[in-house]
Structures are given as C-alpha cells and as structure tokens.
Design a protein around this motif. Structure first.
Motif, PDB file in Angstrom:
ATOM      1  N   GLY A  60      -4.975   8.446  29.546  1.00  0.00           N
ATOM      2  CA  GLY A  60      -5.998   8.414  30.583  1.00  0.00           C
ATOM      3  C   GLY A  60      -5.658   9.231  31.815  1.00  0.00           C
ATOM      4  O   GLY A  60      -6.431  10.087  32.249  1.00  0.00           O
ATOM      5  N   LEU A  61      -4.464   8.979  32.399  1.00  0.00           N
ATOM      6  CA  LEU A  61      -4.097   9.645  33.646  1.00  0.00           C
ATOM      7  C   LEU A  61      -3.489  11.025  33.414  1.00  0.00           C
ATOM      8  O   LEU A  61      -3.851  11.997  34.087  1.00  0.00           O
ATOM      9  CB  LEU A  61      -3.111   8.774  34.429  1.00  0.00           C
ATOM     10  CG  LEU A  61      -3.628   7.407  34.881  1.00  0.00           C
ATOM     11  CD1 LEU A  61      -2.553   6.679  35.681  1.00  0.00           C
ATOM     12  CD2 LEU A  61      -4.899   7.546  35.703  1.00  0.00           C
ATOM     13  N   VAL A  70     -17.483   6.432  31.866  1.00  0.00           N
ATOM     14  CA  VAL A  70     -16.765   6.746  30.626  1.00  0.00           C
ATOM     15  C   VAL A  70     -15.729   5.670  30.335  1.00  0.00           C
ATOM     16  O   VAL A  70     -15.599   5.194  29.197  1.00  0.00           O
ATOM     17  CB  VAL A  70     -16.084   8.131  30.727  1.00  0.00           C
ATOM     18  CG1 VAL A  70     -15.124   8.342  29.559  1.00  0.00           C
ATOM     19  CG2 VAL A  70     -17.125   9.244  30.734  1.00  0.00           C
ATOM     20  N   GLY A  71     -14.991   5.255  31.361  1.00  0.00           N
ATOM     21  CA  GLY A  71     -13.945   4.258  31.162  1.00  0.00           C
ATOM     22  C   GLY A  71     -14.488   2.897  30.769  1.00  0.00           C
ATOM     23  O   GLY A  71     -13.969   2.243  29.865  1.00  0.00           O
ATOM     24  N   ILE A  72     -15.559   2.455  31.446  1.00  0.00           N
ATOM     25  CA  ILE A  72     -16.126   1.138  31.139  1.00  0.00           C
ATOM     26  C   ILE A  72     -16.704   1.111  29.728  1.00  0.00           C
ATOM     27  O   ILE A  72     -16.436   0.199  28.941  1.00  0.00           O
ATOM     28  CB  ILE A  72     -17.213   0.774  32.174  1.00  0.00           C
ATOM     29  CG1 ILE A  72     -16.564   0.553  33.554  1.00  0.00           C
ATOM     30  CG2 ILE A  72     -17.974  -0.472  31.738  1.00  0.00           C
ATOM     31  CD1 ILE A  72     -17.559   0.327  34.665  1.00  0.00           C
ATOM     32  N   ALA A  73     -17.508   2.120  29.402  1.00  0.00           N
ATOM     33  CA  ALA A  73     -18.126   2.146  28.071  1.00  0.00           C
ATOM     34  C   ALA A  73     -17.090   2.349  26.986  1.00  0.00           C
ATOM     35  O   ALA A  73     -17.236   1.831  25.868  1.00  0.00           O
ATOM     36  CB  ALA A  73     -19.174   3.263  28.012  1.00  0.00           C
ATOM     37  N   GLY A  74     -16.029   3.085  27.296  1.00  0.00           N
ATOM     38  CA  GLY A  74     -14.999   3.341  26.299  1.00  0.00           C
ATOM     39  C   GLY A  74     -14.294   2.091  25.828  1.00  0.00           C
ATOM     40  O   GLY A  74     -13.797   2.034  24.697  1.00  0.00           O
ATOM     41  N   THR A  82      -7.014   4.357  26.792  1.00  0.00           N
ATOM     42  CA  THR A  82      -7.438   5.621  27.394  1.00  0.00           C
ATOM     43  C   THR A  82      -8.539   5.382  28.414  1.00  0.00           C
ATOM     44  O   THR A  82      -8.543   5.973  29.505  1.00  0.00           O
ATOM     45  CB  THR A  82      -7.929   6.597  26.308  1.00  0.00           C
ATOM     46  OG1 THR A  82      -6.886   6.810  25.360  1.00  0.00           O
ATOM     47  CG2 THR A  82      -8.333   7.933  26.907  1.00  0.00           C
ATOM     48  N   SER A  83      -9.483   4.510  28.072  1.00  0.00           N
ATOM     49  CA  SER A  83     -10.590   4.211  28.980  1.00  0.00           C
ATOM     50  C   SER A  83     -10.092   3.568  30.269  1.00  0.00           C
ATOM     51  O   SER A  83     -10.614   3.846  31.353  1.00  0.00           O
ATOM     52  CB  SER A  83     -11.585   3.282  28.287  1.00  0.00           C
ATOM     53  OG  SER A  83     -12.166   3.913  27.175  1.00  0.00           O
ATOM     54  N   ILE A  84      -9.084   2.708  30.151  1.00  0.00           N
ATOM     55  CA  ILE A  84      -8.533   2.062  31.338  1.00  0.00           C
ATOM     56  C   ILE A  84      -7.924   3.105  32.267  1.00  0.00           C
ATOM     57  O   ILE A  84      -8.141   3.085  33.483  1.00  0.00           O
ATOM     58  CB  ILE A  84      -7.480   1.017  30.939  1.00  0.00           C
ATOM     59  CG1 ILE A  84      -8.107  -0.051  30.042  1.00  0.00           C
ATOM     60  CG2 ILE A  84      -6.849   0.398  32.177  1.00  0.00           C
ATOM     61  CD1 ILE A  84      -7.105  -1.043  29.485  1.00  0.00           C
ATOM     62  N   GLY A  85      -7.164   4.047  31.697  1.00  0.00           N
ATOM     63  CA  GLY A  85      -6.553   5.091  32.512  1.00  0.00           C
ATOM     64  C   GLY A  85      -7.587   5.965  33.193  1.00  0.00           C
ATOM     65  O   GLY A  85      -7.439   6.335  34.369  1.00  0.00           O
ATOM     66  N   VAL A  86      -8.641   6.310  32.468  1.00  0.00           N
ATOM     67  CA  VAL A  86      -9.714   7.124  33.052  1.00  0.00           C
ATOM     68  C   VAL A  86     -10.368   6.375  34.207  1.00  0.00           C
ATOM     69  O   VAL A  86     -10.650   6.953  35.266  1.00  0.00           O
ATOM     70  CB  VAL A  86     -10.752   7.491  31.973  1.00  0.00           C
ATOM     71  CG1 VAL A  86     -11.998   8.101  32.606  1.00  0.00           C
ATOM     72  CG2 VAL A  86     -10.152   8.474  30.978  1.00  0.00           C
ATOM     73  N   ALA A  87     -10.610   5.071  34.023  1.00  0.00           N
ATOM     74  CA  ALA A  87     -11.242   4.281  35.077  1.00  0.00           C
ATOM     75  C   ALA A  87     -10.334   4.144  36.296  1.00  0.00           C
ATOM     76  O   ALA A  87     -10.808   4.123  37.436  1.00  0.00           O
ATOM     77  CB  ALA A  87     -11.622   2.903  34.541  1.00  0.00           C
TER      78      ALA A  87
END
Length: 423
Positions: A22-23, A250-254, A142-147
């Motif tokens: 994610g990051l 993107v992060g939430i839906a992921g 991955t979604s958590i890192g993006v969020a």
C-alpha cells in the motif's frame, strides 16, 4: 518469536502488506500530481518511473523463494522492510527523476520480498486448510495501506516529502514487528514427508492461462494506479488535495475484495473474473468521462478498488489451488504476472497520454479489459483440495481446451496427471 493464531497471523500479515504494497508501492500514484509539479516531470517520464518498482518487484520475487529457504522467513521479511525504509526515505528526499527512480525501485524490492516471506511463515504457523483464506486477508492489506496514505494528501496537500518520511518511519516499525513475530524457519515439514508430486502438463497449462489473465489485468489497472489522480487534476481541474478521496475510496472498497475472492473461490471463479474485469474497465471509462465531478470520480475509485482487490485475491487463491503444497510457486506466479502487466502498461499509458490525451488513453485500456472479460470462459478451473469431494465434469471452452492436452489419439490423461489435477 511470539506465536500467532491463524487469525492473528492473517491480520499481522495484512499490516505488513499494507506497508510494503500500500505505502511503498501503490501510494505513489496518489502523490504524482505534486511530485510531477515540483520536480517538473513529463507524463512519459512518470510512466517510466512508475514501471521501475514493478520491474524490481519481479526481480525480487524471483530471488525471494530462495531467500526464504536459505535465510528464513523472518530474515527475508526484515530485509524486505529494510528496502522499504530506504526506498521511502529516498523518495522523500528526491531532487529529480534519477533519485526518485532509485527510491521507487527500492520500494519495489520491498514489495517483491514481503509476500514470499509471509507465505513461508504461513507454512509454519497456519493450517493448510485455511491457507487460501489467510492469503486473501493478507492481500486485502494493500487497501489498508492505500487508505493510510490518504490523510497525508487531504490534510497536508503538497507536503509529499513529509508524507514519505512518515511512511519510512512506519516501515521501520514494521521491520521490528517482523523480527519479533515471524518465525526464523521457512517451513515446518516432517523429515519423512513425501515431496510434492511433479507438475503435470495440465497444471502448467492452467497456470499459463492464469498468468495471462493476471498480466492483462495488471496492464489495464496500471492506468488507474499511476495516472488517475493526475487525470482528475489535469483534465478535471480538481484541486490536488481532492485526489485523496479517490485513494480513500479505493482503500475502503478494496477491503471487500477479500470477501469477493473467498466467495468466488468456493463458487464460480470464471464468472467472478468476468464480472470484476468488466467492473475494472468501467471504472477507467467512468473517471475518463467525468474527471471534473468529484463524486463520480470517487465512485469510480470505489468500483476500481473492489474490482482490483477481488481479482488479485482470486488469482492468489487460484494459484494456491492449482499447485497445492508449492506455496513458493502457486501464489507467486500470478503476482509476478500482475506486476509484469503493470510494468508493461505504465510506460504505454504514459506515451498514450502524451500523444492522445488522458480520456483516449483510459478508453483504450478500458477496451482491453472488456476484451479480457469476454475470454473469461478460458479461466482455469481447479478442483478443491478436499479429497472426499466429488469431481465434476468440465464443459464448454474449458473442456475443449483441456481435451487438447490428452493427445491426438483421444486417450485419457495418465493416472498420475489426473491425480496431480485433483490435488
């Protein structure tokens, strides 16, 4: 090393994936507008730089299984985190295209080493019957890192150097956590355990088809990961800070991708892949059509996040099912194919943006996704690992394709091939 339960390991793995994927990898697209403006980089240069972490990811993935066997899961995970710290720190201090490229290249190595290290640790800590589900939960990290990257854009618009410095600190914390929680051995196996059976021709065929679909999905998704924030800023005239809402969506839906992948794993993977590829293509077309409408752009990000994470989770679980007992290959090959597709797509979309504009470039990539969805009946099927379950006959395109592997004389597959298929 403190022992973890299966659930605890899944959540801990998701946290490390949040940092490394994610990051260190996917958050880069979120910061492209301010980075491109400050360093005065053109779209085609950004496209090339965006491909570098994908190339280094592939190189690291080739080396990672050997590292996990020789150095152990713990040391490999720690080494992954070390590359993440160095890469993120270099990005925070980048002064031009070269220093920025070196930083994202190091981040790609971090990403490539992490999942094989976690997979090796999973063999030691997690019951084999839940390997697929645990892998799907970790993939959703991955979604958590993006969020997590979103607040840096929403509240610190333009302060991308400070944001990447903060990410480097989080990666450092991940290094110490990996050393404490991950076992030093790569796997636990009885001394008299039989080696896994050789990979059959049919299994190789199905892995090849899986890798082709994963490559195309990575190719199509590269447009969104690298250029979606830049599109809404440049073409839609939205403020740079508003791009944070895209990545939050993107992060939430992921996070829902883990659920979708698990349902598809137990039902019909081919239909799920077709639906998710169409959804992925729709997200690109939607943001290209209305880049100036923040609500529509955010909705496209929701659609993209769900589709992308569902597809990567589905490919991961399919790889595990196709090669049971070979966790160094089964889940790694589709991830390599996705990254190879992204590495190929990133510079292509950069050139298309330069020559045709954002809307046309995204429309072309959307069309490629629709074409791949139409071919989803060829998605490789697999038989669940439970030996007591009854094998169902294959029909349609799948059966016709697999029948070709039986030879021109029409004789059935040898017994050892059928056994390999059923595992």
């Amino acid at each position: 090393m403190k022992p973890l339960s299966s659930t605890g390991f899944a959540l801990f793995g998701a946290a490390l994936v949040a940092i490394s994927y994610g990051l260190a990898r996917f958050a880069f697209g979120l910061f492209v507008p301010p980075i491109r403006a400050e360093l005065e980089l053109t779209p085609d240069v950004i496209g090339i730089i965006g491909a570098l972490p994908l190339i280094s990811f592939l190189l690291a993935t080739l080396f990672a299984p050997l590292s996990a066997d020789r150095l152990g899961a713990r040391n490999t995970a720690v080494m992954s985190g070390g590359f993440g710290v160095v890469g993120l720190a270099l990005i925070s201090q980048a002064s031009g295209a070269v220093s920025l490229g070196v930083g994202v290249f190091a981040c790609g190595i971090c990403t490539g080493l992490m999942m094989p290290a976690l997979t090796a640790a999973m063999q030691a800590l997690v019951n084999r019957s839940v390997h697929g589900r645990v892998s799907s939960v970790m993939n959703a990290g991955t979604s958590i890192g993006v969020a997590v990257a979103v607040p840096a854009v929403l509240f610190l618009a333009g302060a991308w150097r400070f944001a990447y410095g903060s990410f480097a600190i989080l990666a450092g914390i991940g290094v110490f956590a990996a050393w404490y929680f991950i076992p030093s051995v790569s796997r636990v196996m009885p001394a008299n355990a039989a080696p896994p059976p050789p990979i059959s021709v049919l299994q190789w065929s199905r892995l090849f088809r899986l890798s082709l679909f994963a490559f195309v999905m990575g190719f199509v998704s590269s447009a969104y990961w690298i250029f979606a924030p830049d599109l809404v800023v440049t073409l839609g005239s939205l403020p740079p800070g508003s791009t944070g809402w895209l990545w939050l969506a993107v992060g939430i839906a992921g996070l829902g991708g883990a659920v979708v992948a698990d349902l598809a794993d137990r039902n019909n993977p081919a239909i799920t892949q077709a639906l998710m590829l169409m959804t992925l293509a729709a997200s690109l077309a939607l943001i290209a059509a209305s880049p100036g409408q923040i609500l529509i752009a955010a909705f496209s990000a929701l659609v993209f996040g769900l589709a992308y994470m569902s597809l990567t989770g589905l490919y991961l679980m399919t790889g595990i099912r196709l090669l049971p007992g070979r966790l160094s290959m089964g889940p790694v090959l589709p991830f390599m194919a996705v990254s190879l597709g992204q590495a190929a797509g990133s510079p292509v979309v950069g050139v298309l943006v330069n020559e045709l504009g954002y809307a046309n470039a995204f429309s072309i990539f959307s069309a490629v996704g629709i074409l791949a969805a139409i071919l989803s009946p060829l998605y490789p099927r697999y038989i669940d690992h439970a030996p007591e379950e009854e094998v169902e006959e294959e029909t349609g395109l799948q059966a016709a394709y697999d029948h070709q592997l039986q030879g021109a004389d029409g004789e059935p597959l040898p017994p050892d091939t059928e056994e390999a298929e059923s595992q």
